[in-house]
Design an enzyme around this catalytic site. Structure first.
Site, PDB file in Angstrom:
ATOM      1  N   HIS A 259       0.807  -1.215   0.000  1.00 30.77           N
ATOM      2  CA  HIS A 259       0.000   0.000   0.000  1.00 30.77           C
ATOM      3  C   HIS A 259       0.840   1.266   0.000  1.00 30.77           C
ATOM      4  O   HIS A 259       0.306   2.378  -0.121  1.00 30.77           O
ATOM      5  CB  HIS A 259      -0.933  -0.024   1.229  1.00 30.77           C
ATOM      6  CG  HIS A 259      -2.149   0.811   1.072  1.00 30.77           C
ATOM      7  ND1 HIS A 259      -2.445   1.863   1.907  1.00 30.77           N
ATOM      8  CD2 HIS A 259      -3.155   0.764   0.161  1.00 30.77           C
ATOM      9  CE1 HIS A 259      -3.584   2.422   1.529  1.00 30.77           C
ATOM     10  NE2 HIS A 259      -4.043   1.774   0.469  1.00 30.77           N
ATOM     11  N   HIS A 490      -8.914  10.741  -0.111  1.00 29.00           N
ATOM     12  CA  HIS A 490      -8.157   9.494  -0.143  1.00 29.00           C
ATOM     13  C   HIS A 490      -6.874   9.671   0.669  1.00 29.00           C
ATOM     14  O   HIS A 490      -6.130   8.736   0.893  1.00 29.00           O
ATOM     15  CB  HIS A 490      -7.828   9.098  -1.594  1.00 29.00           C
ATOM     16  CG  HIS A 490      -7.282   7.710  -1.729  1.00 29.00           C
ATOM     17  ND1 HIS A 490      -5.939   7.451  -1.892  1.00 29.00           N
ATOM     18  CD2 HIS A 490      -7.887   6.500  -1.693  1.00 29.00           C
ATOM     19  CE1 HIS A 490      -5.740   6.148  -1.983  1.00 29.00           C
ATOM     20  NE2 HIS A 490      -6.901   5.538  -1.857  1.00 29.00           N
TER      21      HIS A 490
END
Length: 590
Positions: A259, A490
């Site tokens: 990630h 985000h």
């Protein structure tokens, strides 16, 4: 009730589902499976989660309003009924019976009709259907900024080097001081020799177009976590580009992801590190709120440097090298050597990473929330009446945290975030306030992207139903100061502001969402920390900036650290007064 809603079905990416090991350095092969590049016209042209695929499908087949005699919300509800399946709004939980799904879809429609029509931003069902999403995303706000403006940004009045991404659809003054990926890769930043892109979701063709024409054939290393079919798709994407190579991050613990979002940019003039929160896809640089930290241009050291040469007071260089070494990849050895050859002494932030594994002893404090605890204990000064200084967390995804807050959130995780060199147990006894910022359904509905924005806000119904206690901590998303209330976040940020939001003890921008997979969880009576995923962020502490920008050695005053709050998340941005209800949470799952 929460159980009445029709919810999005969110699944982990293929990189989460296996512990198989593959070669870590791979070039696209002419023998790659051809079917990896086929059959993708109806979905994104890159590996991504089911949530994003559903959102992409919704954008590709938007609802159109034809009857103007009814309010927009009513027409929307009528249109929704026959087109629920497969459109990415109300994908039901796989645990529900078909007849239950029908009832829930109907109830969801009724609830939607009752909502007030958005005042500022009606549902955005994209008028220009003849254009591809990528083309539309690149129409505006994605051209590089004027050279002088960008140069001033990097070398002028932003000592923190923290930026937001440009957003299409907001007033232009709110994009002043913001950056697009094309700005970051601009020749203004340096004459590029090679680069490395670390990320989770990658559209190779789009990424190549973000580089200036003169840099598009320079060596590019992509570090990813894809496996099996998703990996084959990624390799197939890169087949036309001989300059692109790959490094697969090993994910040996189930449900882990790669990630981290980082760029390493090697220039003729030096080296630059960029740590950010955006996937390498057009949507993430278009109408979302994202964060970026850009390093200074690191000059090359004189020949024959020692291992400690070019180190900063924050140990950024050695921590970055340690993070790269954790991949255990021969491919990254070349980048480790390049970093070693440069002077990173001007860095003023601390690196905070997570890497998959089970850690004991001194290794326990190298990663995750225990790393944050260690940094705060050693470098964050105590503040007066700090039990009243809240913890603020803001993120785009939520993991499983147990049957109540004592299992993780308000125990080991909170203990790490309140650490400031003082007695942590005393602070926990007082109960430091925790505020968690996560978009509501109205946030999503009225956003620039409309409901498809929910594709980037995954929170599974199965998980939500098991932790209803979490609702009392939630606050809606608002970002009026930066003009981004309608640009869904985000970005992931964590901070410790004063009760009046005039001071800040520390600020963190990171790829890590609110989950044990990202931050780690203690095992074996606290003797072992288990982390599933790769994550990376930077921590801002007032003490590291005191000499350069005149910030108090105790905490950041308004003219210093509060600049971060005003840039992104000030007291006007985080609406603490409106705690979301379970019903709001239910809608936000779409």
């Amino acid at each position: 009730m929460l159980q009445e809603g029709a919810h999005g079905k969110w699944t982990v990416s293929s990189s989460d589902e296996s512990t198989e090991e593959n070669s870590d350095n791979e070039k696209p092969s002419t023998s790659s499976l051809l079917h990896a590049a086929c059959g993708r016209a109806s979905g994104p042209q890159y590996p991504c989660s089911e949530a994003r695929k559903a959102a992409h499908k919704r954008k590709a087949s938007p609802l159109k309003f034809s009857d103007k005699s009814f309010p927009a919300e009513t027409r929307l509800a009528e249109k929704q009924r026959p087109s629920q399946e497969g459109l990415g709004w109300c994908l039901s939980s796989s645990d529900e019976e078909p007849e239950d799904q029908e009832k829930q879809a109907h109830k969801e429609t009724v609830k939607e009709e009752k909502n007030d029509a958005p005042k500022e931003h009606p549902l955005n069902f994209h008028k220009d259907n003849e254009l591809s999403e990528n083309q539309k995303a690149e129409e505006c706000c994605e051209a590089p900024s004027e050279a002088q403006d960008t140069w001033d940004l990097l070398n002028g009045g932003n000592p923190f080097r923290f930026f937001l991404t440009k957003v299409r659809g907001i007033k232009q003054n709110y994009n002043s001081g913001a950056l697009h990926i094309k700005d970051i890769l601009s020749p203004l930043f340096g004459t590029l020799l090679s680069s490395a892109q670390f990320n989770y979701c990658i559209d190779v063709e789009w990424l190549v177009r973000q580089y200036p024409q003169e840099f598009r054939k320079k060596p590019l290393l992509i570090v990813h976590g894809e496996k099996r079919e998703s990996k084959a798709e990624l390799l197939a994407q890169a087949r036309p580009y001989e300059n692109i190579s790959f490094c697969q991050a090993k994910l040996d613990i189930a449900f882990g992801t790669h990630h981290t979002k980082m760029m390493l940019l090697l220039y003729e003039e030096g080296l630059r590190v960029v740590i950010h929160t955006s996937n390498l896809i057009a949507e993430d640089w278009h109408q979302k709120t994202q964060g970026i930290w850009i390093s200074p241009l690191y000059p090359r050291l004189p020949r024959g440097p020692t291992d400690s040469s070019g180190e900063s007071e924050t140990n950024f260089k050695s921590d970055l090298i340690s993070y790269l070494m954790a991949y255990n990849s021969p491919t990254l050895k070349e980048w480790i050597d390049k970093i070693q050859e440069h002077d990173l002494s001007e860095t003023r932030v601390y690196l905070l990473g997570s890497t998959p594994g089970r850690y004991q002893g001194i290794d326990k404090e190298k990663w995750g929330h225990l790393r944050l605890r260690k940094l705060l204990k050693e470098h964050a000064s105590s503040v007066p009446a700090q039990e009243s200084w809240p913890l603020v967390g803001q993120f785009s995804s939520i993991g499983s945290m147990g049957v109540d807050e004592s299992k993780w959130l308000c125990s080991e995780f909170q203990e790490s975030l309140v650490a400031t060199g003082s007695s942590v147990t005393t602070l926990l006894k007082y109960g430091v306030p925790i505020h968690l910022v996560y978009p509501t359904v109205d946030n999503v509905r009225q956003s620039l992207e409309g409901y498809p924005a929910g594709g980037s806000l995954p929170y599974s119904i199965q998980t939500a139903q098991k932790q209803l206690w979490l609702h009392s901590y939630f606050h809606k998303w608002s970002a009026e100061v930066s003009g981004r209330s309608h640009a869904m976040p985000h970005i992931k940020t964590y901070m410790r502001p004063s009760p009046d939001f005039q001071k800040i003890a520390w600020f963190l921008v990171t790829s890590a969402n609110l989950s044990k997979a990202a931050w780690g969880a203690l095992e074996k009576n606290g003797t072992q920390l288990m982390i599933r995923s790769y994550e990376l962020g930077v921590l801002f502490l007032p003490s590291a900036f005191s000499v350069k920008v005149g910030i108090s050695s105790v905490l950041a005053e308004v003219e210093g650290g509060n600049h971060l709050l005003q840039t992104y998340c000030s007291s006007k941005d985080v609406t603490f007064g409106e705690v979301r209800s379970p019903m709001d949470l239910e809608y936000s799952l779409h």
